[in-house]
Design an enzyme around this catalytic site. Sequence first.
Site, PDB file in Angstrom:
ATOM      1  N   LYS A  13       0.824  -1.230   0.035  1.00 49.51           N
ATOM      2  CA  LYS A  13      -0.075  -0.233   0.017  1.00 49.51           C
ATOM      3  C   LYS A  13       0.821   1.145  -0.070  1.00 49.51           C
ATOM      4  O   LYS A  13       0.520   2.221  -0.806  1.00 49.51           O
ATOM      5  CB  LYS A  13      -1.032   0.017   1.227  1.00 49.51           C
ATOM      6  CG  LYS A  13      -1.727  -1.154   1.409  1.00 49.51           C
ATOM      7  CD  LYS A  13      -2.626  -1.191   2.421  1.00 49.51           C
ATOM      8  CE  LYS A  13      -1.853  -1.088   4.035  1.00 49.51           C
ATOM      9  NZ  LYS A  13      -1.386  -2.349   4.256  1.00 49.51           N
ATOM     10  N   ARG A  88      -9.903   0.578   8.057  1.00 53.57           N
ATOM     11  CA  ARG A  88      -9.426  -0.716   8.446  1.00 53.57           C
ATOM     12  C   ARG A  88     -10.609  -1.600   9.251  1.00 53.57           C
ATOM     13  O   ARG A  88     -10.086  -2.663   9.731  1.00 53.57           O
ATOM     14  CB  ARG A  88      -8.024  -0.316   9.440  1.00 53.57           C
ATOM     15  CG  ARG A  88      -6.983  -0.816   8.991  1.00 53.57           C
ATOM     16  CD  ARG A  88      -6.119  -0.307   9.714  1.00 53.57           C
ATOM     17  NE  ARG A  88      -4.730  -1.221   9.831  1.00 53.57           N
ATOM     18  CZ  ARG A  88      -3.805  -0.812   9.247  1.00 53.57           C
ATOM     19  NH1 ARG A  88      -3.410   0.269   8.404  1.00 53.57           N
ATOM     20  NH2 ARG A  88      -2.595  -1.338   9.589  1.00 53.57           N
ATOM     21  N   ARG A 127      12.046  -5.570   5.307  1.00 53.55           N
ATOM     22  CA  ARG A 127      11.632  -3.970   5.031  1.00 53.55           C
ATOM     23  C   ARG A 127      12.490  -3.095   5.980  1.00 53.55           C
ATOM     24  O   ARG A 127      12.707  -3.312   7.083  1.00 53.55           O
ATOM     25  CB  ARG A 127      10.078  -3.689   5.410  1.00 53.55           C
ATOM     26  CG  ARG A 127      10.008  -2.371   5.176  1.00 53.55           C
ATOM     27  CD  ARG A 127       8.363  -1.861   5.311  1.00 53.55           C
ATOM     28  NE  ARG A 127       7.840  -2.166   6.308  1.00 53.55           N
ATOM     29  CZ  ARG A 127       6.321  -2.207   6.490  1.00 53.55           C
ATOM     30  NH1 ARG A 127       5.977  -1.410   5.721  1.00 53.55           N
ATOM     31  NH2 ARG A 127       5.808  -2.647   7.463  1.00 53.55           N
ATOM     32  N   ARG A 160      11.183  -1.070  11.092  1.00 54.46           N
ATOM     33  CA  ARG A 160      10.063  -0.495  12.000  1.00 54.46           C
ATOM     34  C   ARG A 160       9.610  -1.428  13.339  1.00 54.46           C
ATOM     35  O   ARG A 160       9.871  -2.899  12.965  1.00 54.46           O
ATOM     36  CB  ARG A 160       8.643  -0.886  11.321  1.00 54.46           C
ATOM     37  CG  ARG A 160       7.995   0.731  10.842  1.00 54.46           C
ATOM     38  CD  ARG A 160       7.186   0.487   9.936  1.00 54.46           C
ATOM     39  NE  ARG A 160       5.621  -0.301  10.090  1.00 54.46           N
ATOM     40  CZ  ARG A 160       4.953  -0.237   9.314  1.00 54.46           C
ATOM     41  NH1 ARG A 160       4.763   0.462   8.476  1.00 54.46           N
ATOM     42  NH2 ARG A 160       3.639  -0.933   9.703  1.00 54.46           N
ATOM     43  N   ARG A 171      -0.260  -8.714  13.392  1.00 57.69           N
ATOM     44  CA  ARG A 171      -1.169  -7.985  12.569  1.00 57.69           C
ATOM     45  C   ARG A 171      -1.935  -8.648  11.458  1.00 57.69           C
ATOM     46  O   ARG A 171      -2.793  -8.114  10.995  1.00 57.69           O
ATOM     47  CB  ARG A 171       0.125  -6.898  11.936  1.00 57.69           C
ATOM     48  CG  ARG A 171       0.653  -5.980  12.831  1.00 57.69           C
ATOM     49  CD  ARG A 171       1.915  -5.258  12.414  1.00 57.69           C
ATOM     50  NE  ARG A 171       1.964  -4.923  11.032  1.00 57.69           N
ATOM     51  CZ  ARG A 171       2.967  -4.697  10.279  1.00 57.69           C
ATOM     52  NH1 ARG A 171       4.052  -5.116  10.912  1.00 57.69           N
ATOM     53  NH2 ARG A 171       2.898  -4.135   9.281  1.00 57.69           N
TER      54      ARG A 171
HETATM   55  P1  AP5 Z   1       4.905  -1.505   1.986  1.00 55.19           P
HETATM   56  O1  AP5 Z   1       4.610  -0.650   0.562  1.00 55.19           O
HETATM   57  O2  AP5 Z   1       5.793  -0.923   2.930  1.00 55.19           O
HETATM   58  O3  AP5 Z   1       3.545  -2.446   2.476  1.00 55.19           O
HETATM   59  P2  AP5 Z   1       2.202  -1.642   3.052  1.00 55.19           P
HETATM   60  O4  AP5 Z   1       1.077  -2.470   2.593  1.00 55.19           O
HETATM   61  O5  AP5 Z   1       2.289  -0.282   3.397  1.00 55.19           O
HETATM   62  O6  AP5 Z   1       2.565  -2.615   4.496  1.00 55.19           O
HETATM   63  P3  AP5 Z   1       2.238  -1.711   6.066  1.00 55.19           P
HETATM   64  O7  AP5 Z   1       3.098  -2.674   6.964  1.00 55.19           O
HETATM   65  O8  AP5 Z   1       2.736  -0.364   6.045  1.00 55.19           O
HETATM   66  O9  AP5 Z   1       0.823  -1.895   6.293  1.00 55.19           O
HETATM   67  P4  AP5 Z   1       0.377  -1.930   7.387  1.00 55.19           P
HETATM   68  O10 AP5 Z   1      -1.253  -1.850   7.317  1.00 55.19           O
HETATM   69  O11 AP5 Z   1       0.474  -3.177   8.714  1.00 55.19           O
HETATM   70  O12 AP5 Z   1       0.882  -0.651   8.397  1.00 55.19           O
HETATM   71  P5  AP5 Z   1       0.356   0.711   8.662  1.00 55.19           P
HETATM   72  O13 AP5 Z   1       1.459   1.800   8.834  1.00 55.19           O
HETATM   73  O14 AP5 Z   1      -0.772   1.242   7.767  1.00 55.19           O
HETATM   74  O15 AP5 Z   1       5.783  -2.727   1.261  1.00 55.19           O
HETATM   75  C1  AP5 Z   1       6.281  -3.818   2.360  1.00 55.19           C
HETATM   76  C2  AP5 Z   1       7.696  -4.417   1.799  1.00 55.19           C
HETATM   77  O16 AP5 Z   1       7.768  -5.134   0.568  1.00 55.19           O
HETATM   78  C3  AP5 Z   1       8.756  -3.154   1.776  1.00 55.19           C
HETATM   79  O17 AP5 Z   1       9.876  -3.584   2.027  1.00 55.19           O
HETATM   80  C4  AP5 Z   1       8.807  -3.126   0.188  1.00 55.19           C
HETATM   81  O18 AP5 Z   1       9.996  -2.652  -0.276  1.00 55.19           O
HETATM   82  C5  AP5 Z   1       8.445  -4.407  -0.261  1.00 55.19           C
HETATM   83  N1  AP5 Z   1       7.793  -4.438  -1.463  1.00 55.19           N
HETATM   84  C6  AP5 Z   1       6.649  -3.653  -2.035  1.00 55.19           C
HETATM   85  N2  AP5 Z   1       6.199  -3.919  -3.203  1.00 55.19           N
HETATM   86  C7  AP5 Z   1       7.133  -5.112  -3.540  1.00 55.19           C
HETATM   87  C8  AP5 Z   1       6.958  -6.043  -4.767  1.00 55.19           C
HETATM   88  N3  AP5 Z   1       5.834  -5.521  -5.697  1.00 55.19           N
HETATM   89  N4  AP5 Z   1       7.877  -7.087  -4.730  1.00 55.19           N
HETATM   90  C9  AP5 Z   1       8.517  -6.990  -3.786  1.00 55.19           C
HETATM   91  N5  AP5 Z   1       8.725  -6.334  -2.438  1.00 55.19           N
HETATM   92  C10 AP5 Z   1       7.718  -5.427  -2.460  1.00 55.19           C
HETATM   93  O19 AP5 Z   1      -0.119   0.590  10.099  1.00 55.19           O
HETATM   94  C11 AP5 Z   1       0.836   0.400  11.193  1.00 55.19           C
HETATM   95  C12 AP5 Z   1      -0.085   0.545  12.681  1.00 55.19           C
HETATM   96  O20 AP5 Z   1      -0.470   1.633  12.890  1.00 55.19           O
HETATM   97  C13 AP5 Z   1      -1.323  -0.826  12.690  1.00 55.19           C
HETATM   98  O21 AP5 Z   1      -0.684  -1.954  13.194  1.00 55.19           O
HETATM   99  C14 AP5 Z   1      -1.980   0.089  13.669  1.00 55.19           C
HETATM  100  O22 AP5 Z   1      -1.420  -0.177  15.006  1.00 55.19           O
HETATM  101  C15 AP5 Z   1      -1.950   1.663  13.318  1.00 55.19           C
HETATM  102  N6  AP5 Z   1      -2.830   2.085  12.296  1.00 55.19           N
HETATM  103  C16 AP5 Z   1      -2.601   2.436  11.393  1.00 55.19           C
HETATM  104  N7  AP5 Z   1      -3.708   2.950  10.404  1.00 55.19           N
HETATM  105  C17 AP5 Z   1      -4.830   2.438  11.372  1.00 55.19           C
HETATM  106  C18 AP5 Z   1      -6.205   2.489  11.174  1.00 55.19           C
HETATM  107  N8  AP5 Z   1      -6.768   2.884  10.090  1.00 55.19           N
HETATM  108  N9  AP5 Z   1      -6.986   2.059  12.304  1.00 55.19           N
HETATM  109  C19 AP5 Z   1      -6.311   1.644  13.372  1.00 55.19           C
HETATM  110  N10 AP5 Z   1      -4.977   1.597  13.690  1.00 55.19           N
HETATM  111  C20 AP5 Z   1      -4.233   1.997  12.627  1.00 55.19           C
HETATM  112 MG    MG Z   2       2.591   1.254   4.691  1.00 60.26          MG
END
Ligand code: AP5
Ligand code: MG
Length: 215
Positions: A13, A88, A127, A160, A171
């Site tokens: 994402k 979410r 990552r 992270r 997660r």
């Molecule tokens: P990346 O693009 O970083 O993936 P992502 O989908 O953004 O994954 P996240 O871990 O950020 O998602 P998340 O939903 O758990 O975390 P968030 O920050 O939203 O890619 C991942 C890796 O893969 C990278 O190393 C990249 O280089 C590699 N990659 C990408 N594409 C690739 C490809 N095609 N091929 C190979 N490699 C590839 O949330 C974190 C925390 O915040 C949550 O757990 C929660 O506690 C809180 N939070 C955030 N939003 C909310 C909400 N709306 N409600 C409640 N709590 C929330």
């Molecule tokens: Mg992300």
Amino acid sequence: MNLILLGAPGAGKGTQSKLLQEKLHIPQISTGDMLRAAKQAKTPLGIQAETFMNAGKLVPDEVVIGLIRERLAAADTQQGFILDGFPRTVAQAEALGTLLKELGRSLNAVVNLEVPEAELIARLTGRRNCSNCGAGYHLQFSPPRQDSVCDRCGGPLIQREDDREHTIRKRLKIYQEQTAPLVAYYEKSGLLKSSLGTGPTDEVFNSLVVIVEGR
Ligand code: AP5
Ligand code: MG
Ligand code: ZN
């Protein structure tokens, strides 16, 4: 263009919404990034969110809904936005619907990035992000030129806190329980589009552009 990128942790994402932001000239709005910035700055919000985030749990709905309400009031979202990591839960999706109605706006598409679980785990454990400019890397799939150093700004790369295997599994479980139901939720409203999230990043991006531009 008002978009939501749905997908499990590690689905890409963040990676894809940053690319879309450059192409479409509309801001990426990542609740995860906003919460991490608050945590880093030790604001009351950040302190409240930290325990949930480090445990791999969701931050309470009212907290993130408040963040989004404030963010969507900013002028730079008038031409559109890309929501990354929000909504979410069904409660967040409903609150977003109400908020957009109030603002006289509506969603153009909800894209679900699909990636199998084994690959999600490999992506998250490898990552790394620049602690200075936020640029994203992967130890195997997109390594920096120099170990632990950002190609763009020379800043140090960090892992992270929620990217340890135990927390990653937590997660993914919470994603299945609380976020996966949004796929059916948006399918019902006819907004859902699915996109394969596997394969090289630029290929995933090209298919995504075709999907959002409706070609
Ligand atoms: P990346 O693009 O970083 O993936 P992502 O989908 O953004 O994954 P996240 O871990 O950020 O998602 P998340 O939903 O758990 O975390 P968030 O920050 O939203 O890619 C991942 C890796 O893969 C990278 O190393 C990249 O280089 C590699 N990659 C990408 N594409 C690739 C490809 N095609 N091929 C190979 N490699 C590839 O949330 C974190 C925390 O915040 C949550 O757990 C929660 O506690 C809180 N939070 C955030 N939003 C909310 C909400 N709306 N409600 C409640 N709590 C929330
Ligand atoms: Mg992300
Ligand atoms: Zn950097």
